[in-house]
Design a protein around this motif. Structure first.
Motif, PDB file in Angstrom:
ATOM      1  N   CYS A 105       0.647  -1.299   0.637  1.00 15.61           N
ATOM      2  CA  CYS A 105      -0.162   0.195   0.365  1.00 15.61           C
ATOM      3  C   CYS A 105       1.161   0.840  -0.099  1.00 15.61           C
ATOM      4  CB  CYS A 105      -0.936   0.243   1.506  1.00 15.61           C
ATOM      5  SG  CYS A 105      -1.679  -1.189   0.909  1.00 15.61           S
ATOM      6  N   LEU A 106       2.200   1.075   1.408  1.00  8.37           N
ATOM      7  CA  LEU A 106       2.303   1.961   0.821  1.00  8.37           C
ATOM      8  C   LEU A 106       3.584   2.304  -0.469  1.00  8.37           C
ATOM      9  CD1 LEU A 106       4.314   2.182   5.144  1.00  8.37           C
ATOM     10  CD2 LEU A 106       1.861   3.876   4.027  1.00  8.37           C
ATOM     11  N   ALA A 107       3.668   1.677  -1.343  1.00 12.36           N
ATOM     12  CA  ALA A 107       4.435   1.224  -2.248  1.00 12.36           C
ATOM     13  C   ALA A 107       3.856   2.116  -3.772  1.00 12.36           C
ATOM     14  CB  ALA A 107       5.070   0.269  -2.593  1.00 12.36           C
ATOM     15  N   THR A 108       2.519   1.995  -3.423  1.00  8.42           N
ATOM     16  CA  THR A 108       1.468   2.179  -4.443  1.00  8.42           C
ATOM     17  C   THR A 108       1.549   4.098  -3.708  1.00  8.42           C
ATOM     18  OG1 THR A 108       0.118   0.440  -4.388  1.00  8.42           O
ATOM     19  CG2 THR A 108      -1.113   2.032  -4.729  1.00  8.42           C
ATOM     20  N   LEU A 120      -8.672   3.793  -2.344  1.00  9.20           N
ATOM     21  CA  LEU A 120      -8.196   2.598  -2.028  1.00  9.20           C
ATOM     22  C   LEU A 120      -7.232   2.307  -1.385  1.00  9.20           C
ATOM     23  CD1 LEU A 120      -9.259   0.025  -3.005  1.00  9.20           C
ATOM     24  CD2 LEU A 120      -7.940  -0.562  -5.270  1.00  9.20           C
ATOM     25  N   ALA A 121      -6.343   2.162  -2.052  1.00  5.78           N
ATOM     26  CA  ALA A 121      -4.737   1.899  -0.813  1.00  5.78           C
ATOM     27  C   ALA A 121      -4.679   2.502   0.821  1.00  5.78           C
ATOM     28  CB  ALA A 121      -3.741   2.580  -1.499  1.00  5.78           C
ATOM     29  N   GLY A 181       9.716   9.212   0.592  1.00  4.60           N
ATOM     30  CA  GLY A 181       8.950   9.289   2.682  1.00  4.60           C
ATOM     31  C   GLY A 181       7.949   7.914   2.212  1.00  4.60           C
ATOM     32  N   PHE A 182       7.111   7.271   0.768  1.00  3.41           N
ATOM     33  CA  PHE A 182       5.902   6.696   0.870  1.00  3.41           C
ATOM     34  C   PHE A 182       6.892   5.055   0.887  1.00  3.41           C
ATOM     35  CE2 PHE A 182       3.295   9.641   0.223  1.00  3.41           C
ATOM     36  CZ  PHE A 182       2.178   9.413   1.512  1.00  3.41           C
ATOM     37  N   ALA A 183       8.087   5.307  -0.024  1.00  3.30           N
ATOM     38  CA  ALA A 183       8.892   4.012  -0.597  1.00  3.30           C
ATOM     39  C   ALA A 183       9.752   3.481   0.438  1.00  3.30           C
ATOM     40  CB  ALA A 183       9.530   5.142  -1.950  1.00  3.30           C
TER      41      ALA A 183
END
Length: 397
Positions: A105-108, A120-121, A181-183
């Motif tokens: 989800c975070l990669a999305t 959705l994520a 940051g998400f990646a």
């Protein structure tokens, strides 16, 4: 006991209930604490980061709020599906799958800029996060003998609290643009999922499956434990979201308001292992009662404080006492319940916290707007005082 039901055959050497544990299952305890701390860091980082990123992209506050609702919807969905999920898959494997799901989800978030995809994520992130917390807390109690339950719960609470506090500190370093940051958080959670899976090769315990019916039975069987978590959610979110606004309205600077959140979180994390030690050495009901009394008193005296040092000292005490309610409830859950009711209790706690935090954020803000800034902390203090009275009446019975 009530709420337990026959389940499928287990693998050899798997214990399902805290009442059968003589020695602690340290690999399981380490896996749970590692997983929940990792996700707490991730949530502490991403919750404000998502809002900041959407705001920078020009989305309205209303749409940002709708996106946040997706996370809450995911929490509710996982609770409703808990029975079917635990009947089909073992809890430890569900935790690993949920950590991997959170990572994806975070990669999305890092890979897409579509609002619909983010919605959705965010829903799936709430779904997987809820499973991590519900199953992890049940497993923690199933893996721990009662003589150590308070201390282990205290360490678990410290990890959770420290993770939430540490996450936002990375935002100035990583920025809110570009998805870095998400990646990085996605990679971090994937590594933790792998480490958790390695630890699970050595575990001896696993929580038993539960059902939605067990969750509702738990509400009826343990209203005071559920009430403790509701009170924690109410007072905790009031402190985090409403009290910084209260400080600004009372003439303090925005910098002071921001520092207050850090002062609230860090002593709280440090104190939880000591609260756990008290829970193992003293009657647990008395520790819980003392925690809610201190929390109520800290809210009630806050408006009379003038010195900023005194205000921050009371605020630190407030955070410690408020979070201690959750540590007490988690310890008493494992002391009083076993088998399927452990998972049911953890699910009930998740729902109670969601309800309490929603009420704490909305009601405190509305009361401050209607009655002035001081009405905010006073109203929370009065609510906690009423809950203190309920606990005292229950103890006498």
């Amino acid at each position: 006991m009530e709420g337990a039901r026959p389940t499928r055959r287990r693998e050899p050497f798997m214990q399902s209930s805290s009442s059968t544990v003589v020695s602690p299952d340290w690999p399981a305890i380490a896996a749970v604490i590692l997983g929940v701390t990792a996700f707490s860091v991730a949530q502490g980082l991403t919750y404000p980061l998502i809002s900041l990123t959407l705001e920078a992209r020009g989305f309205s506050p209303a749409l940002i709020g709708v996106n946040a609702l997706a996370f809450a919807a995911g929490l509710a969905a996982s609770t409703l599906l808990l029975g079917s999920l635990t009947a089909r898959w073992r809890a430890d494997r569900l935790i690993i799958a949920s950590l991997v799901g959170c990572s994806l989800c975070l990669a999305t978030f890092a890979a897409s800029s579509s609002f619909a995809v983010w919605f959705l994520a965010r829903f799936l992130l709430g779904f997987f996060a809820s499973l991590i917390f519900m199953l992890g807390e049940a497993w923690l109690n199933a893996a721990c003998p009662d003589r150590l339950r308070g201390r282990v719960s205290g360490i678990y609470g410290a990890g959770m609290c420290a993770g939430f506090a540490a996450g936002p500190l990375a935002i100035p370093l990583l920025g809110s643009e570009g998805g870095l940051g998400f990646a990085l958080t996605a990679v971090y959670l994937a590594i933790v999922a792998f480490a958790t899976a390695m630890l699970m090769f050595s575990t001896r315990t696993v929580p038993e499956p539960s059902s939605t019916g067990d969750v509702f039975r738990f509400f009826k069987a343990a209203p005071l434990l559920v009430g403790m978590v509701f009170a924690f959610g109410f007072a905790d979110i009031a402190a985090i979201s409403a009290m910084p606004v209260y400080f600004v309205k009372m003439g303090h600077t925005e910098a002071f308001a921001a520092i207050s959140v850090t002062v609230l979180a860090l002593p709280t994390a440090i104190a939880q292992p000591f609260i756990g030690l008290l829970l193992d050495k003293l009657p647990r009901e008395r520790v819980a009662l003392a925690a809610v009394v201190v929390a109520a008193a800290s809210y009630l005296i806050l408006p009379s404080m003038q010195s900023e040092v005194a205000i921050l000292s009371v605020f630190a005490l407030m955070g410690t006492a408020t979070f201690s309610l959750y540590t007490c409830a988690l310890t008493m859950l494992g002391e009083r319940y076993s088998s399927a009711m452990l998972v049911a209790g953890a699910a009930a706690f998740a729902l109670a916290y969601a309800a309490g935090s929603g009420a704490g954020s909305a009601l405190t803000g509305a009361i401050m707007e209607a009655g002035g800034p001081k009405a905010g902390p006073l109203s929370v203090g009065i609510g906690l005082t009423l809950f203190t009275a309920a606990l005292m009446i229950a103890r006498r019975r």
